[in-house]
Design a protein around this motif. Structure first.
Motif, mmCIF file in Angstrom:
data_model
loop_
_atom_site.group_PDB
_atom_site.id
_atom_site.type_symbol
_atom_site.label_atom_id
_atom_site.label_comp_id
_atom_site.label_asym_id
_atom_site.label_seq_id
_atom_site.Cartn_x
_atom_site.Cartn_y
_atom_site.Cartn_z
ATOM 1 N N GLY A 178 0.821 -1.203 0.000
ATOM 2 C CA GLY A 178 0.000 0.000 0.000
ATOM 3 C C GLY A 178 0.852 1.249 0.000
ATOM 4 O O GLY A 178 2.059 1.197 -0.283
ATOM 5 N N GLU A 181 -1.090 8.014 2.777
ATOM 6 C CA GLU A 181 -1.778 9.181 2.253
ATOM 7 C C GLU A 181 -2.295 10.036 3.407
ATOM 8 O O GLU A 181 -2.527 9.531 4.514
ATOM 9 C CB GLU A 181 -2.968 8.782 1.360
ATOM 10 N N THR A 183 -5.294 11.854 5.197
ATOM 11 C CA THR A 183 -6.725 11.583 5.238
ATOM 12 C C THR A 183 -7.499 12.738 4.598
ATOM 13 O O THR A 183 -7.003 13.878 4.523
ATOM 14 C CB THR A 183 -7.211 11.405 6.684
ATOM 15 N N HIS A 263 -3.361 8.071 6.898
ATOM 16 C CA HIS A 263 -3.791 6.677 6.879
ATOM 17 C C HIS A 263 -3.028 5.961 5.771
ATOM 18 O O HIS A 263 -2.408 6.587 4.909
ATOM 19 C CB HIS A 263 -5.305 6.531 6.743
ATOM 20 N N GLU A 265 -3.349 3.295 2.627
ATOM 21 C CA GLU A 265 -4.311 2.729 1.684
ATOM 22 C C GLU A 265 -3.734 1.441 1.102
ATOM 23 O O GLU A 265 -2.621 1.428 0.563
ATOM 24 C CB GLU A 265 -4.609 3.720 0.554
ATOM 25 N N GLU A 298 -9.635 0.828 9.438
ATOM 26 C CA GLU A 298 -10.695 1.758 9.820
ATOM 27 C C GLU A 298 -11.845 1.784 8.822
ATOM 28 O O GLU A 298 -12.973 2.136 9.179
ATOM 29 C CB GLU A 298 -10.132 3.171 9.985
ATOM 30 N N LEU A 312 -10.283 -0.921 -1.742
ATOM 31 C CA LEU A 312 -9.328 -0.079 -1.030
ATOM 32 C C LEU A 312 -9.618 -0.160 0.466
ATOM 33 O O LEU A 312 -10.728 0.136 0.909
ATOM 34 C CB LEU A 312 -9.445 1.366 -1.509
ATOM 35 N N HIS A 314 -8.537 1.196 4.212
ATOM 36 C CA HIS A 314 -7.861 2.283 4.906
ATOM 37 C C HIS A 314 -7.444 1.815 6.292
ATOM 38 O O HIS A 314 -8.259 1.271 7.044
ATOM 39 C CB HIS A 314 -8.787 3.496 5.042
ATOM 40 N N HIS A 316 -5.919 3.174 9.817
ATOM 41 C CA HIS A 316 -5.712 4.408 10.589
ATOM 42 C C HIS A 316 -4.317 4.431 11.200
ATOM 43 O O HIS A 316 -3.819 3.428 11.713
ATOM 44 C CB HIS A 316 -6.742 4.493 11.706
#
Length: 416
Positions: A178, A181, A183, A263, A265, A298, A312, A314, A316
């Motif tokens: 991943g 990025e 948030t 977070h 991805e 998350e 995708l 995410h 946290h």
């Protein structure tokens, strides 16, 4: 005793005994130093160890050609075979830590065949008793492999650490790639409220700004009155798209991003999609492995990518993650998709190679010896043990490679 050589370590004293390491007689002997070669004892017609007492002799072999290892003994008088039925034999193996295996024998053709499997490792103090023709005979010898002895202080100086094997929780994991990025809540566009001309730009690319701080002043084209545009969030200016005198348009004047609101991805392939859930634990690490942290899932976006069919997920990240991870960095994540308690496990880092086996080194006093493992599930932290190690055994968790290296240099054998 000999030194364990490793740069920056204190000299260590080791004593290693190899398989078939000592002459034998009807009197007990001390274990020899550092495993003598197989030629240091007499071999019989079946390439086994010859035990002699007067004109009577027993040849001890371990047969393991395509079968579970078992003792097979041959009896001789004046170096000529005698009927196995004329001899009564018992054999005892004392292992490291005091455990004792005992074997009885039955005649089968020209051989006395043991009544059990000789389990690994083939490392023990051997006592053989025999009776024939009204006479009794007794021999003792040491037959060690994969064993060494280290003084406690030397082991500690070399970083050797141990713990006891017992139950553990094995995590079943799925590894994915991943990227880091910011948030959606951590990024804001700064736009003019009304069309007009930019009178002032009060921040530069890369500046850190506070929420409410004045960033620009714009004169409205309709009212010809000027107004100040504040920062909607605190963070860093990551885009600047206008200068003084420019007319406002569709592009934002600035983009502000908070580098602490991150977070990760992850792209979840269809084969794994059914097993990834919100709330699952994730071990996150940078591509170099230098940065690591524990996080959790998350959110999972419900729409699949048309080309790759990936979802995708995410993950946290806490605010402290900004010290190790930056937006755009590639990362790897290990998702815990199932948790299973097991009755016996060892630290994965403790496992070493010995001959064709995966092993750990059991510790008893100042002695260390291989334990051949039957392995089940494995994770980066724990490995399930199905056989080869008893619960409660003290085993080496750190520094095992030093013990292995010394045993290999000492020429530990597997010869009978």
């Amino acid at each position: 005793m000999r030194g364990l050589m490793s740069a920056g370590l204190l000299a260590m004293a080791f004593t290693l005994s190899g398989c078939g390491a000592q002459p034998e007689s009807h009197e007990a002997h001390e274990a020899p130093e550092h495993g003598a070669a197989a030629e240091d004892y007499e071999r019989g017609p079946h390439r086994g160890r010859m035990l002699r007492d007067g004109n009577f002799a027993i040849e001890v072999t371990i047969f393991e050609d395509g079968a579970e290892p078992e003792f097979r003994l041959y009896a001789y008088r004046d170096d000529k075979p005698i009927a196995p039925a004329d001899v009564r034999i018992a054999l005892e193996l004392k292992r490291l830590g005091g455990e004792v295996d005992r074997f009885a024998f039955r005649p089968e053709g020209d051989v006395l065949r043991g009544n059990g499997i000789v389990r690994e490792p083939h490392s023990f103090d051997v006592t053989v008793t025999a009776s024939e023709g009204g006479r009794r005979h007794r021999w003792s010898y040491a037959s060690y492999e994969g064993r060494t002895t280290i003084a406690a202080a030397a082991a500690a100086a070399g970083g050797v650490r141990s713990e006891r094997a017992g139950p553990a929780t094995i995590d079943e994991r799925i590894d994915m790639s991943g990227r880091i990025e910011i948030t959606p809540e951590g990024k804001a566009e700064v736009r003019a409220w009304y069309p007009g001309r930019v009178l002032a730009m009060r921040a530069q690319l890369g500046d850190r700004v506070a929420k409410g701080q004045a960033l620009a002043r714009v004169e409205s084209s309709h009212s010809l009155q000027s107004y100040t545009i504040p920062a909607p969030i605190g963070g860093i200016i990551v885009e600047k798209n206008a200068n003084v005198g420019a007319m406002t348009g569709d592009r934002p004047l600035f983009v502000v991003a908070d580098p602490a609101m991150l977070h990760a991805e992850f792209f979840v392939y269809p084969r794994d999609a059914e097993r990834i859930r919100v709330g699952q634990a994730v071990a996150l690490r940078s591509l170099s492995g230098a940065a690591r942290l524990q996080a959790s899932v998350e959110a999972i976006l419900p729409t699949a990518d048309l080309a790759s069919q990936t979802l995708l997920a995410h993950v946290h990240l806490p605010a402290s993650a900004a010290e190790q991870f930056r937006p755009g960095m590639g990362v790897e994540g290990s998702f815990v998709v199932a948790v299973q308690p097991v009755p016996l496990a060892v630290r994965t880092r403790a496992i070493q190679r010995f001959r064709d086996f995966e092993v750990v080194y059991a510790k008893s006093g100042n002695s260390y010896e291989v334990r051949m493992l039957d392995i089940g599930r494995r994770t980066p932290e724990w490995t399930e043990i199905l056989g080869g190690l008893k619960p409660g055994t003290e085993y080496v968790t750190d520094g095992a490679f030093l013990i292995r290296a010394d045993i290999e240099k000492s020429g530990a054998s597997h010869d009978h």
